[in-house]
Design a protein around this motif. Structure first.
Motif, PDB file in Angstrom:
ATOM      1  N   VAL A   1       5.427  -4.849   1.781  1.00 52.72           N
ATOM      2  CA  VAL A   1       5.009  -4.760   0.600  1.00 52.72           C
ATOM      3  C   VAL A   1       4.768  -3.005   0.351  1.00 52.72           C
ATOM      4  O   VAL A   1       4.243  -2.487   1.363  1.00 52.72           O
ATOM      5  CB  VAL A   1       3.676  -5.379   0.526  1.00 52.72           C
ATOM      6  CG1 VAL A   1       2.991  -5.092  -1.221  1.00 52.72           C
ATOM      7  CG2 VAL A   1       3.722  -6.681   0.745  1.00 52.72           C
ATOM      8  N   ARG A   2       5.585  -2.548  -0.662  1.00 56.14           N
ATOM      9  CA  ARG A   2       5.649  -1.023  -0.862  1.00 56.14           C
ATOM     10  C   ARG A   2       5.163  -0.838  -2.384  1.00 56.14           C
ATOM     11  O   ARG A   2       5.373  -1.622  -3.240  1.00 56.14           O
ATOM     12  CB  ARG A   2       6.959  -0.487  -0.632  1.00 56.14           C
ATOM     13  CG  ARG A   2       7.354  -0.558   0.654  1.00 56.14           C
ATOM     14  CD  ARG A   2       8.790   0.439   0.854  1.00 56.14           C
ATOM     15  NE  ARG A   2       9.496   0.412   2.043  1.00 56.14           N
ATOM     16  CZ  ARG A   2      10.035  -0.474   2.636  1.00 56.14           C
ATOM     17  NH1 ARG A   2      10.443  -1.206   2.039  1.00 56.14           N
ATOM     18  NH2 ARG A   2      10.190  -0.324   3.826  1.00 56.14           N
TER      19      ARG A   2
ATOM     20  N   LEU B   1       0.089  -7.169  -2.492  1.00 56.55           N
ATOM     21  CA  LEU B   1       0.487  -7.256  -3.623  1.00 56.55           C
ATOM     22  C   LEU B   1      -0.802  -7.085  -4.518  1.00 56.55           C
ATOM     23  O   LEU B   1      -0.761  -6.188  -5.468  1.00 56.55           O
ATOM     24  CB  LEU B   1       1.328  -8.274  -3.933  1.00 56.55           C
ATOM     25  CG  LEU B   1       1.879  -8.317  -5.346  1.00 56.55           C
ATOM     26  CD1 LEU B   1       2.766  -7.288  -5.662  1.00 56.55           C
ATOM     27  CD2 LEU B   1       2.733  -9.716  -5.293  1.00 56.55           C
ATOM     28  N   GLY B   2      -1.609  -7.854  -4.573  1.00 55.45           N
ATOM     29  CA  GLY B   2      -2.964  -7.949  -5.451  1.00 55.45           C
ATOM     30  C   GLY B   2      -3.699  -6.641  -5.214  1.00 55.45           C
ATOM     31  O   GLY B   2      -4.309  -6.053  -6.355  1.00 55.45           O
ATOM     32  N   ASP B   3      -3.605  -6.095  -4.198  1.00 53.94           N
ATOM     33  CA  ASP B   3      -4.424  -4.746  -3.982  1.00 53.94           C
ATOM     34  C   ASP B   3      -3.839  -3.737  -4.728  1.00 53.94           C
ATOM     35  O   ASP B   3      -4.416  -3.058  -5.413  1.00 53.94           O
ATOM     36  CB  ASP B   3      -4.656  -4.536  -2.370  1.00 53.94           C
ATOM     37  CG  ASP B   3      -5.561  -5.422  -1.619  1.00 53.94           C
ATOM     38  OD1 ASP B   3      -6.120  -6.183  -2.250  1.00 53.94           O
ATOM     39  OD2 ASP B   3      -5.618  -5.448  -0.272  1.00 53.94           O
ATOM     40  N   PHE B   4      -2.564  -3.689  -4.496  1.00 58.22           N
ATOM     41  CA  PHE B   4      -1.621  -2.661  -5.176  1.00 58.22           C
ATOM     42  C   PHE B   4      -1.710  -2.779  -6.668  1.00 58.22           C
ATOM     43  O   PHE B   4      -2.055  -1.789  -7.281  1.00 58.22           O
ATOM     44  CB  PHE B   4      -0.099  -2.637  -4.466  1.00 58.22           C
ATOM     45  CG  PHE B   4       0.094  -1.994  -3.403  1.00 58.22           C
ATOM     46  CD1 PHE B   4      -0.817  -1.043  -2.757  1.00 58.22           C
ATOM     47  CD2 PHE B   4       1.104  -2.486  -2.513  1.00 58.22           C
ATOM     48  CE1 PHE B   4      -0.420  -0.719  -1.530  1.00 58.22           C
ATOM     49  CE2 PHE B   4       1.310  -2.081  -1.501  1.00 58.22           C
ATOM     50  CZ  PHE B   4       0.652  -1.114  -0.936  1.00 58.22           C
ATOM     51  N   GLN B   5      -1.929  -3.929  -7.288  1.00 58.71           N
ATOM     52  CA  GLN B   5      -1.566  -4.000  -8.677  1.00 58.71           C
ATOM     53  C   GLN B   5      -3.072  -3.784  -9.023  1.00 58.71           C
ATOM     54  O   GLN B   5      -3.166  -3.354 -10.362  1.00 58.71           O
ATOM     55  CB  GLN B   5      -1.287  -5.847  -9.015  1.00 58.71           C
ATOM     56  CG  GLN B   5       0.067  -6.275  -8.733  1.00 58.71           C
ATOM     57  CD  GLN B   5       0.367  -7.424  -8.725  1.00 58.71           C
ATOM     58  OE1 GLN B   5      -0.600  -8.189  -8.610  1.00 58.71           O
ATOM     59  NE2 GLN B   5       1.606  -7.895  -8.982  1.00 58.71           N
TER      60      GLN B   5
ATOM     61  N   GLU C   1       6.597 -11.913  -7.146  1.00 58.75           N
ATOM     62  CA  GLU C   1       5.199 -12.725  -6.838  1.00 58.75           C
ATOM     63  C   GLU C   1       5.529 -14.170  -6.752  1.00 58.75           C
ATOM     64  O   GLU C   1       5.017 -14.821  -6.064  1.00 58.75           O
ATOM     65  CB  GLU C   1       4.271 -12.077  -7.735  1.00 58.75           C
ATOM     66  CG  GLU C   1       3.041 -12.558  -7.457  1.00 58.75           C
ATOM     67  CD  GLU C   1       1.825 -12.139  -8.635  1.00 58.75           C
ATOM     68  OE1 GLU C   1       0.798 -12.670  -8.356  1.00 58.75           O
ATOM     69  OE2 GLU C   1       2.135 -11.269  -9.264  1.00 58.75           O
ATOM     70  N   ALA C   2       6.205 -14.476  -7.741  1.00 56.41           N
ATOM     71  CA  ALA C   2       6.480 -16.151  -8.161  1.00 56.41           C
ATOM     72  C   ALA C   2       7.028 -16.680  -6.750  1.00 56.41           C
ATOM     73  O   ALA C   2       6.579 -17.782  -6.235  1.00 56.41           O
ATOM     74  CB  ALA C   2       7.277 -16.475  -9.330  1.00 56.41           C
TER      75      ALA C   2
END
Length: 81
Positions: A9-10, A32-36, A55-56
């Motif tokens: 995850v980048r 991903l949630g942290d980055f968003q 994400e889906a």
């Protein structure tokens, strides 16, 4: 010796790029949630096979193949009552 396949995850940040090598799809989804949540740009996910994931698609890997149908049944049952 080869390592375990990882989810990568980048995210582009103001001072460069942050990269996390995640051993599981669940961990990748959390990152991903942290980055968003932090508002980072250009977040990308690469699966163990080297393919880009959405994400889906990541959620589908976690939930399993029958999860979407099961959730649809549950919503339909709630609406009937």
């Amino acid at each position: 010796m080869t390592g375990a396949a990882l989810f990568v995850v980048r995210a582009r940040k103001s001072h460069g790029t942050a990269t996390y090598n995640c051993p599981t799809a669940e961990w990748a989804l959390r990152k991903l949630g942290d980055f968003q949540a932090a508002g980072h740009d250009s977040v990308s996910i690469v699966g163990p096979d080297g393919q880009s994931l959405t994400e889906a698609e990541l959620r589908a890997m976690i939930d399993g193949p029958g999860a979407a149908a099961h959730k649809a049944d549950r919503v339909t049952a709630d609406l009937k009552s």
